[in-house]
Design an enzyme around this catalytic site. Sequence first.
Site, PDB file in Angstrom:
ATOM      1  N   GLN A 130      36.340  36.360  41.167  1.00  0.00           N
ATOM      2  CA  GLN A 130      37.438  37.091  40.545  1.00  0.00           C
ATOM      3  C   GLN A 130      38.711  36.247  40.575  1.00  0.00           C
ATOM      4  O   GLN A 130      39.277  36.022  41.645  1.00  0.00           O
ATOM      5  CB  GLN A 130      37.666  38.412  41.315  1.00  0.00           C
ATOM      6  CG  GLN A 130      38.809  39.262  40.797  1.00  0.00           C
ATOM      7  CD  GLN A 130      39.081  40.436  41.724  1.00  0.00           C
ATOM      8  OE1 GLN A 130      38.610  40.469  42.853  1.00  0.00           O
ATOM      9  NE2 GLN A 130      39.859  41.396  41.269  1.00  0.00           N
ATOM     10  N   GLY A 131      39.145  35.759  39.431  1.00  0.00           N
ATOM     11  CA  GLY A 131      40.337  34.907  39.347  1.00  0.00           C
ATOM     12  C   GLY A 131      41.579  35.717  39.033  1.00  0.00           C
ATOM     13  O   GLY A 131      42.083  35.687  37.895  1.00  0.00           O
ATOM     14  N   SER A 133      44.341  36.685  41.968  1.00  0.00           N
ATOM     15  CA  SER A 133      45.470  36.344  42.840  1.00  0.00           C
ATOM     16  C   SER A 133      45.863  34.876  42.697  1.00  0.00           C
ATOM     17  O   SER A 133      45.023  34.005  42.473  1.00  0.00           O
ATOM     18  CB  SER A 133      45.114  36.644  44.299  1.00  0.00           C
ATOM     19  OG  SER A 133      44.887  38.026  44.478  1.00  0.00           O
ATOM     20  N   SER A 165      37.108  34.793  46.310  1.00  0.00           N
ATOM     21  CA  SER A 165      35.877  34.912  47.103  1.00  0.00           C
ATOM     22  C   SER A 165      34.668  34.380  46.339  1.00  0.00           C
ATOM     23  O   SER A 165      34.495  34.662  45.148  1.00  0.00           O
ATOM     24  CB  SER A 165      35.630  36.377  47.479  1.00  0.00           C
ATOM     25  OG  SER A 165      36.703  36.883  48.234  1.00  0.00           O
ATOM     26  N   GLU A 248      37.682  48.697  42.704  1.00  0.00           N
ATOM     27  CA  GLU A 248      37.672  47.985  43.977  1.00  0.00           C
ATOM     28  C   GLU A 248      38.223  48.869  45.095  1.00  0.00           C
ATOM     29  O   GLU A 248      37.736  48.847  46.205  1.00  0.00           O
ATOM     30  CB  GLU A 248      38.489  46.692  43.859  1.00  0.00           C
ATOM     31  CG  GLU A 248      38.409  45.808  45.102  1.00  0.00           C
ATOM     32  CD  GLU A 248      39.092  44.468  44.894  1.00  0.00           C
ATOM     33  OE1 GLU A 248      39.843  44.330  43.921  1.00  0.00           O
ATOM     34  OE2 GLU A 248      38.874  43.571  45.709  1.00  0.00           O
ATOM     35  N   GLU A 372      51.328  48.281  51.576  1.00  0.00           N
ATOM     36  CA  GLU A 372      52.644  48.595  50.998  1.00  0.00           C
ATOM     37  C   GLU A 372      52.514  48.931  49.511  1.00  0.00           C
ATOM     38  O   GLU A 372      53.165  49.858  49.006  1.00  0.00           O
ATOM     39  CB  GLU A 372      53.593  47.401  51.200  1.00  0.00           C
ATOM     40  CG  GLU A 372      54.048  47.189  52.631  1.00  0.00           C
ATOM     41  CD  GLU A 372      52.957  46.606  53.529  1.00  0.00           C
ATOM     42  OE1 GLU A 372      51.958  46.073  52.989  1.00  0.00           O
ATOM     43  OE2 GLU A 372      53.098  46.705  54.764  1.00  0.00           O
TER      44      GLU A 372
END
Length: 387
Positions: A130-131, A133, A165, A248, A372
């Site tokens: 998963q690209g 972040s 990951s 997710e 947060e």
Amino acid sequence: MDVSFTAEQEAFRRDLRAWIAKTLPADWAGPRFTGPADEDENARFQTWWERTLYDAGYQGIHWPTAYGGQGLGIVEQLIAAEEFGRASAPEGINTIGKELVGPIVLAVGSEEQKRELIPRLLRLDDIWCQGFSEPEAGSDLAGLRTRAVREGDHWVVNGQKLWTSFARHANKCILLARTDPDAPKHKGLTLFVLDMRTPGITVRPVRQMTDRREFNEVFLDNVRIPAGMHLGGINEGWHAAVGVLGFERATARLYRQARFQAEFSELLRLLAARPEKAGDGWFRQTVGTLAAELRMLRLLNLKTASRIATGKGIGSEASIVKLFWSELHQRITTFALEVLGEDFAAGTPGVARFRYLYLQARAETLYAGTSEIQRSIIAERMLGLPR
């Protein structure tokens, strides 16, 4: 909400429980609580597990049969998640594919993409990463800087992704890139399907404090993606990405409640062997609190499954689920630190499991949106509070 299961669903649970018991290594969830320490050997073990699941018909349980799924319901998927969690089963090497990519392809992909990508994902022909972040865009995903520029019949991508990951093992990536730099930051993003064998991609593993190297940096240098290899519309990637994160945060981790319950039960066994602590009021009160919170998490999972089964969306409630499970797991593993005391640093197998979990759980309030971020979503979108 009816939380009972039908006779057929209970039979499905029994069959799966028996299959797991005869398939996993005999000492699994004891001394062997993770795959092999060697990264390549672990990748082979996780691959074996996922292909064994596929051969047995336990992949894509609630996905349509037209795309290779089993065609069962979300309740059967929940039952399977509980049984895999109960056994602390391996999470597999293609968790991104089956927990994130599959649902979003089914939601926004074209018919051609569904027929091409979903069966390959289930057979483990493709391993996904998963690209999303980036170094300056983790929690603030809309601030990502990776650019995709249209040149003829291709998009040319330049940028960097981080905490990706399984990128070292993946041959496919669901990539979020900025395609309109003049649009507001939540717009002008597109979600691409990237072949990781494309020239210009460099993957560098990142060592985590658990000593694993599952995270990676991914560098994209003039990477060319054929036009048409996008999920959802051009410049509509934010909508698709939010859908991914909703899966997710809520449905992709349904197994965690049962996994945490199994860890908690093992921790109670270790506590019972320490009578000076087992009889202490603080320890007894904490056990009661954590047991109640684990029960609450299961009810949240059942509520999520019920909403999906009745055709309702998950929406912002996914943030409640994600916030609760990630912080609860940290409370359980912190309690393990109190129970095990000076033994926590020892190398004995039973203790090593909780030391690993304690370190691993620190990341859980960061990925898929920090605590947060979840609190902000709950405050603004559910409670209507001002920014």
